[in-house]
Design a protein around this motif. Sequence first.
Motif, mmCIF file in Angstrom:
data_model
loop_
_atom_site.group_PDB
_atom_site.id
_atom_site.type_symbol
_atom_site.label_atom_id
_atom_site.label_comp_id
_atom_site.label_asym_id
_atom_site.label_seq_id
_atom_site.Cartn_x
_atom_site.Cartn_y
_atom_site.Cartn_z
ATOM 1 N N THR A 40 -25.112 18.914 20.173
ATOM 2 C CA THR A 40 -24.432 18.203 21.259
ATOM 3 C C THR A 40 -25.449 17.324 21.979
ATOM 4 O OG1 THR A 40 -24.916 19.903 22.900
ATOM 5 C CG2 THR A 40 -22.899 20.189 21.572
ATOM 6 N N CYS A 89 -21.045 28.546 20.365
ATOM 7 C CA CYS A 89 -20.794 28.770 18.949
ATOM 8 C C CYS A 89 -20.257 30.178 18.669
ATOM 9 C CB CYS A 89 -22.077 28.533 18.147
ATOM 10 S SG CYS A 89 -21.773 28.077 16.433
ATOM 11 N N THR A 103 -18.687 27.644 26.708
ATOM 12 C CA THR A 103 -17.622 27.225 25.799
ATOM 13 C C THR A 103 -18.085 27.358 24.355
ATOM 14 O OG1 THR A 103 -18.360 24.928 25.810
ATOM 15 C CG2 THR A 103 -16.753 25.574 27.502
ATOM 16 N N CYS A 155 -20.210 25.299 14.924
ATOM 17 C CA CYS A 155 -20.553 24.330 15.963
ATOM 18 C C CYS A 155 -21.675 23.449 15.460
ATOM 19 C CB CYS A 155 -20.961 25.035 17.259
ATOM 20 S SG CYS A 155 -22.467 26.016 17.107
ATOM 21 N N GLU A 187 -18.091 25.157 22.103
ATOM 22 C CA GLU A 187 -18.858 23.971 21.706
ATOM 23 C C GLU A 187 -20.358 24.214 21.860
ATOM 24 O OE1 GLU A 187 -19.366 19.241 22.966
ATOM 25 O OE2 GLU A 187 -18.166 20.607 24.208
ATOM 26 N N TYR A 188 -20.739 24.914 22.921
ATOM 27 C CA TYR A 188 -22.151 25.133 23.203
ATOM 28 C C TYR A 188 -22.640 26.523 22.783
ATOM 29 C CZ TYR A 188 -21.501 20.971 26.081
ATOM 30 O OH TYR A 188 -21.209 19.709 26.511
#
Length: 225
Positions: free
Chosen positions: A186, A178, A173, A183, A175-176
């Motif tokens: 996390t 970037c 994704t 981003c 989110e992970y």
Amino acid sequence: MRFIKALPISSALLIIISITLTHAAKFDITNNCPDTVWAAAVPGGGRQLDKGQTWTITAAPGTKAARIWARTKCQFDASGKGKCETGDCNGLLECQGYGAAPNTLAEYALKQFNDMDFIDMSNIDGFNVPMEFSSVSPSCNRVIKCTANILGECPNELKVPGGCNGPCPVFKTDEYCCNSGNCGPTGFSKFFKDRCPDVYSYPKDDATSTFTCPSGTDYKVVFCP
């Protein structure tokens, strides 16, 4: 170069090769792990390393997006084809491309901005073997290490046989991974960063994870330092 033209071809080639190697960076890659690993390098290829063995490669100034890593539990046939549990590079002993996650990475780009080498280690693709990446020339004193018990403490979501994956290869994704270029850290990246603070834990982790040495520096990579 007029003097080279007057020499036999073999002599001219030796001079050219000598000039090239004089300016190439040397990387000594050593296995201190109790088990055999199969070292990999792009550029460079691959080599089986039993405990205590060293493989030396060189890279020319201007080389970039280069990686060195360890592969574990490999089996190759006489033609150099096979498979590794971690770090596999398309089933080849002599790697022609990057390895599969999870793998602890040493990364470098030589003779870049201001005649500097840029070096780092990364856990973005996860962790499989403890590693040290350090300079060995008097002109630079830089040591990057990741020797924490990441395999033993790996979150369940990231565990795979022989390694601890980074969240990007698992969840894929933005989110992970970037992919958008926007981003932040996390919970999973903090797991890696807390244990190896000088090592990349997510794609935008540049400020605390990229280091420089003057061009012409030589280096060593040690598995299980």
